[in-house]
Design an enzyme around this catalytic site. Sequence first.
Site, mmCIF file in Angstrom:
data_model
loop_
_atom_site.group_PDB
_atom_site.id
_atom_site.type_symbol
_atom_site.label_atom_id
_atom_site.label_comp_id
_atom_site.label_asym_id
_atom_site.label_seq_id
_atom_site.Cartn_x
_atom_site.Cartn_y
_atom_site.Cartn_z
ATOM 1 N N GLY A 1 4.125 99.336 41.218
ATOM 2 C CA GLY A 1 4.546 97.944 41.075
ATOM 3 C C GLY A 1 3.887 97.247 39.896
ATOM 4 O O GLY A 1 4.538 96.497 39.151
ATOM 5 N N SER B 1 -4.752 96.375 42.799
ATOM 6 C CA SER B 1 -4.314 95.793 44.064
ATOM 7 C C SER B 1 -5.033 96.551 45.177
ATOM 8 O O SER B 1 -4.472 97.474 45.781
ATOM 9 C CB SER B 1 -2.791 95.904 44.223
ATOM 10 O OG SER B 1 -2.361 95.322 45.431
ATOM 11 N N ILE C 1 -12.012 106.262 43.775
ATOM 12 C CA ILE C 1 -12.804 105.493 42.816
ATOM 13 C C ILE C 1 -14.296 105.652 43.088
ATOM 14 O O ILE C 1 -15.125 105.557 42.167
ATOM 15 C CB ILE C 1 -12.399 104.006 42.871
ATOM 16 C CG1 ILE C 1 -10.928 103.862 42.440
ATOM 17 C CG2 ILE C 1 -13.284 103.142 41.980
ATOM 18 C CD1 ILE C 1 -10.368 102.474 42.631
ATOM 19 N N GLU C 2 -14.651 105.933 44.341
ATOM 20 C CA GLU C 2 -16.063 106.098 44.688
ATOM 21 C C GLU C 2 -16.707 107.256 43.933
ATOM 22 O O GLU C 2 -17.933 107.274 43.749
ATOM 23 C CB GLU C 2 -16.209 106.322 46.196
ATOM 24 C CG GLU C 2 -15.776 105.145 47.048
ATOM 25 C CD GLU C 2 -15.807 105.478 48.531
ATOM 26 O OE1 GLU C 2 -16.883 105.897 49.014
ATOM 27 O OE2 GLU C 2 -14.765 105.344 49.198
ATOM 28 N N CYS D 1 -5.467 95.905 51.376
ATOM 29 C CA CYS D 1 -5.467 94.544 51.906
ATOM 30 C C CYS D 1 -5.891 94.475 53.375
ATOM 31 O O CYS D 1 -6.191 93.397 53.885
ATOM 32 C CB CYS D 1 -4.084 93.919 51.756
ATOM 33 S SG CYS D 1 -2.795 94.751 52.720
#
Length: 495
Positions: A46, A107, A88-89, A110
Amino acid sequence: MVVLLLFYMDEWDLKTLYTCDAVRAFVRRRAMAPLRVLELYSGIGGLHCALRESGLSAVVVAAIDVNTVANAVYAHNFPATSLWAKNIEGLTAHDFDKLHLDMILMSPPCQPFSRTGLKADVADPRSKSFLRFLQILPRMEHKPAYVFLENVVGFESSVARRDFTRTLELCRYTFREFHLSPTTVGVPNSRLRYFLLALLRPRVFTFPASSQMLQTFPPSRDDRDLVESDRDPVAGVGHSSCCEMSNSKNCFDKPGHSEIAVFMEPQNDTALALEKQEPTGSETFNGPRSHSVALYKRETQLELERKRKQEDNSHVRPLLEFLDGGDRGRGIEGYKEENTQRYDGGESLLLPDKVLLRYGDILDIVRPDNRRSMCFTKAYVHYVEGTGSVLQMADNIQLQDVFEGIDHLPEETRMARLRSLRLRYFSPSEICRLHGFFPTFGFPNDVTHRQRYRLLGNSLNVHLVAKLLQLLLDHGEEPCSPSAEGTTAGEEKVT
């Protein structure tokens, strides 16, 4: 004169000169080098679609996500982009620096901040990767000039947001925060979200800070006569370099000026204001007709009035323009003649009888000519309540005529009434259009419809994000981040 100066400089002098932000910006503009962009939590793409729609000259140097199904969809639509199926860690600041980034789009998950989740915030394991990014950013030698974040409403009151903004300030970023919905850009879908736009100093925004979340787009640069009110957290006083670069009369960051707080009161867009009005959730069918008592189908007078006002907002386009077979110019009748209420694979979109009978009075029902729809979540089709709207395909039937007194009817009569509405789910392709994905966007054949709904429910509105990315560039003074030249293998230029 400039040519002669450069001619007499040795290699060391040229490198030293290039470290000056203003000179670097001049060289970038002359060379027309595209912005080098990293997508974190890239999902199905997106953010990539929004970057393309924004019209910015940019190259996506890498996209990072751990969801294998989302990555398959991303690779299907952006095969030239380097896709990292990594957590990402496990990354370091050096991994980011090697990309020579101008912009980071993200993003994050959530669920730690959503109303339907547990709101565990930074204690939620799904926040670990974002917290790792907050450790990486200060350690980057070449920080990106632009940072963009999207998340659910609720993120603004989280510990994660507090830590994020503190990290931005530590790294000499200035930022703006928004609460915006697709209705703001004319899309008939309620999807209120939190957005943060950040600029690396000495760049500054050309519209002021606010005491609250901004709920509308600022005026254009031609119309504005605003001031920059950000405070340099490192220097402790207004940073003067922005004034030296822009020489603008509208900058308060000049020597001798005290810090002045400039607030922009949020200008509530009609659709956005209506979207924030929540139903009471406590309606019953007994008692006098009032704002708090349901008239039919659990609809209170207040809820009906809210929906009526949404329908009166001509700024928002009708749903018809986003439906399968709904040619934008033929009108509702031409659309209905072709619509078959089926997926491409033949699976029926019509609501099953058991769903109609059990959940009919809590469905959010819309028609093709309506200018609204509920937020579509990842549980759409799998669950009913609060997961998204359903479409009424029957003509000349009023909901009140169907639902008034329906609880006192025999089951067979109730079913006949409910079937007469010809209610169906929105298809994945229709939700794609509402989200703003480009027409050629697609899914691999082995991605099921249930998976498509889940992926789209986790996505964002492309049109809205595209406008925010334009805002980030158009209202930021002097973009001057270093960039590696050209486009290399594994990078897709977005134009």
